[in-house]
Write a protein that holds these residues in place. Structure first.
Motif, mmCIF file in Angstrom:
data_model
loop_
_atom_site.group_PDB
_atom_site.id
_atom_site.type_symbol
_atom_site.label_atom_id
_atom_site.label_comp_id
_atom_site.label_asym_id
_atom_site.label_seq_id
_atom_site.Cartn_x
_atom_site.Cartn_y
_atom_site.Cartn_z
ATOM 1 N N ILE A 20 0.854 -1.179 0.000
ATOM 2 C CA ILE A 20 0.000 0.000 0.000
ATOM 3 C C ILE A 20 0.888 1.227 0.000
ATOM 4 O O ILE A 20 1.884 1.301 0.710
ATOM 5 C CB ILE A 20 -0.904 -0.006 1.250
ATOM 6 C CG1 ILE A 20 -1.852 -1.211 1.200
ATOM 7 C CG2 ILE A 20 -1.693 1.276 1.368
ATOM 8 C CD1 ILE A 20 -2.650 -1.394 2.452
ATOM 9 N N MET A 21 0.523 2.202 -0.811
ATOM 10 C CA MET A 21 1.330 3.415 -0.908
ATOM 11 C C MET A 21 1.282 4.181 0.403
ATOM 12 O O MET A 21 0.253 4.249 1.070
ATOM 13 C CB MET A 21 0.819 4.310 -2.039
ATOM 14 C CG MET A 21 1.018 3.722 -3.417
ATOM 15 S SD MET A 21 0.529 4.894 -4.680
ATOM 16 C CE MET A 21 0.856 3.915 -6.145
ATOM 17 N N SER A 22 2.399 4.746 0.774
ATOM 18 C CA SER A 22 2.463 5.586 1.960
ATOM 19 C C SER A 22 2.673 7.027 1.540
ATOM 20 O O SER A 22 3.130 7.311 0.437
ATOM 21 C CB SER A 22 3.613 5.148 2.873
ATOM 22 O OG SER A 22 4.847 5.283 2.201
ATOM 23 N N ASN A 23 2.368 7.944 2.440
ATOM 24 C CA ASN A 23 2.515 9.354 2.126
ATOM 25 C C ASN A 23 3.980 9.758 2.269
ATOM 26 O O ASN A 23 4.546 9.676 3.342
ATOM 27 C CB ASN A 23 1.634 10.177 3.078
ATOM 28 C CG ASN A 23 1.616 11.635 2.700
ATOM 29 O OD1 ASN A 23 1.776 11.974 1.542
ATOM 30 N ND2 ASN A 23 1.411 12.493 3.680
ATOM 31 N N THR A 24 4.608 10.169 1.180
ATOM 32 C CA THR A 24 6.018 10.485 1.224
ATOM 33 C C THR A 24 6.302 11.939 0.895
ATOM 34 O O THR A 24 7.430 12.381 1.008
ATOM 35 C CB THR A 24 6.787 9.610 0.218
ATOM 36 O OG1 THR A 24 6.250 9.804 -1.084
ATOM 37 C CG2 THR A 24 6.675 8.142 0.589
ATOM 38 N N ARG A 25 5.282 12.684 0.489
ATOM 39 C CA ARG A 25 5.499 14.078 0.150
ATOM 40 C C ARG A 25 4.591 14.965 0.991
ATOM 41 O O ARG A 25 3.542 14.544 1.457
ATOM 42 C CB ARG A 25 5.217 14.310 -1.333
ATOM 43 C CG ARG A 25 6.253 13.698 -2.250
ATOM 44 C CD ARG A 25 5.922 13.974 -3.703
ATOM 45 N NE ARG A 25 4.763 13.194 -4.121
ATOM 46 C CZ ARG A 25 4.175 13.345 -5.295
ATOM 47 N NH1 ARG A 25 4.597 14.246 -6.146
ATOM 48 N NH2 ARG A 25 3.138 12.597 -5.622
ATOM 49 N N PHE A 65 -4.322 9.040 3.864
ATOM 50 C CA PHE A 65 -4.983 7.734 3.816
ATOM 51 C C PHE A 65 -4.151 6.787 2.953
ATOM 52 O O PHE A 65 -3.569 7.216 1.951
ATOM 53 C CB PHE A 65 -6.379 7.842 3.192
ATOM 54 C CG PHE A 65 -7.389 8.611 4.009
ATOM 55 C CD1 PHE A 65 -7.276 8.728 5.387
ATOM 56 C CD2 PHE A 65 -8.473 9.211 3.389
ATOM 57 C CE1 PHE A 65 -8.208 9.433 6.124
ATOM 58 C CE2 PHE A 65 -9.416 9.915 4.118
ATOM 59 C CZ PHE A 65 -9.284 10.031 5.489
ATOM 60 N N PRO A 66 -4.091 5.503 3.303
ATOM 61 C CA PRO A 66 -3.446 4.539 2.400
ATOM 62 C C PRO A 66 -4.125 4.557 1.034
ATOM 63 O O PRO A 66 -5.314 4.846 0.921
ATOM 64 C CB PRO A 66 -3.670 3.194 3.102
ATOM 65 C CG PRO A 66 -3.923 3.539 4.524
ATOM 66 C CD PRO A 66 -4.613 4.863 4.515
ATOM 67 N N TYR A 67 -3.363 4.242 0.016
ATOM 68 C CA TYR A 67 -3.862 4.303 -1.364
ATOM 69 C C TYR A 67 -3.550 2.986 -2.060
ATOM 70 O O TYR A 67 -2.398 2.566 -2.140
ATOM 71 C CB TYR A 67 -3.205 5.481 -2.073
ATOM 72 C CG TYR A 67 -3.312 5.520 -3.572
ATOM 73 C CD1 TYR A 67 -2.308 6.101 -4.337
ATOM 74 C CD2 TYR A 67 -4.415 4.996 -4.250
ATOM 75 C CE1 TYR A 67 -2.383 6.159 -5.718
ATOM 76 C CE2 TYR A 67 -4.497 5.044 -5.624
ATOM 77 C CZ TYR A 67 -3.485 5.622 -6.355
ATOM 78 O OH TYR A 67 -3.569 5.667 -7.719
ATOM 79 N N LEU A 68 -4.599 2.334 -2.561
ATOM 80 C CA LEU A 68 -4.471 1.094 -3.321
ATOM 81 C C LEU A 68 -4.720 1.404 -4.791
ATOM 82 O O LEU A 68 -5.842 1.744 -5.175
ATOM 83 C CB LEU A 68 -5.481 0.052 -2.842
ATOM 84 C CG LEU A 68 -5.378 -0.398 -1.378
ATOM 85 C CD1 LEU A 68 -6.542 -1.314 -1.034
ATOM 86 C CD2 LEU A 68 -4.072 -1.100 -1.120
#
Length: 221
Positions: A20-25, A65-68
């Protein structure tokens, strides 16, 4: 196609299933904290070219929020089929939709987990949306919302033509419009957003509808 008890069992994801993508920016906008009464699954829907990924990434960075990304959960066979210009059948999509639902539930079930998760999924037919709606029956504290990005076929065709190195071809937009079952008033969990504007304009419209739902939930409506 009738749903079966097996639908409640999460399929075994392939070994290369992406995390799941995490917030990196740093987000362009930071939403004010609010204690909502429910957890929310935000499904960004619409035909190819409508801007699902752009909107999903914007909401992901705004709310953390997690992103799928739905496309990354397709089997290699599905990707190969689409790359060859063949539309997927209902049978091709069924396990994929179930996996997206189960992965969303998993993300929301983590200890101290998020209050929402974002999915990109075209969900062109009502029965596809119904598969994702079952998440609410697994956990009544979860609400499922569909942000339906809509624009003209001609505009979406132009956008897809401009893409580079993507398996979705411009002529498949016609196939998607042929399959599209535009949400009806009965589907009250569908929030329509005009996707005909610039990327920034569409992002802001989507943000507005999400904020409206969250404010209402925090207020107990």
């Amino acid at each position: 196609m009738a749903l079966t008890p097996q639908d409640a069992l999460p399929p075994t994801p392939p070994s290369d299933t992406p995390a799941i993508m995490s917030n990196t920016r740093t987000p362009a906008y930071v939403a004010p904290p609010a204690a909502t009464a429910h957890k929310h699954i935000w499904v960004i829907t619409g035909p190819a070219g409508c801007g699902k990924t752009s909107v999903a990434e914007y909401l992901h960075q705004t709310f953390s929020f997690p992103y799928l990304e739905g496309d990354t959960f397709h089997t290699p066979a599905n990707v190969e089929k689409m790359a060859a210009g063949h539309p997927l059948t209902d049978a091709d999509r069924w396990d994929w939709l179930i996996q997206l639902r189960q992965q969303s539930l998993l993300a929301l079930s983590q200890p101290l987990g998020p209050s929402g998760v974002i999915i990109t999924c075209s969900a062109l037919k009502r029965k596809y949306r119904d598969v994702l709606r079952i998440a609410h029956y697994h956990d009544p504290t979860i609400k499922v919302h569909f942000i339906f990005l809509h624009a003209s076929e001609a505009l979406l065709m132009d956008r897809v033509r401009a893409r580079q190195n993507h398996y979705m071809k411009d002529y498949m937009v016609r196939s998607q419009f042929e399959s599209l079952e535009t949400p009806t008033e009965e589907e009250r969990d569908v929030l329509s957003v005009d996707a005909g504007g610039t990327s920034g304009e569409v992002q802001r419209l989507a943000l507005g509808v999400v904020e409206g739902v969250l404010r209402g939930d925090a207020a107990g409506s």
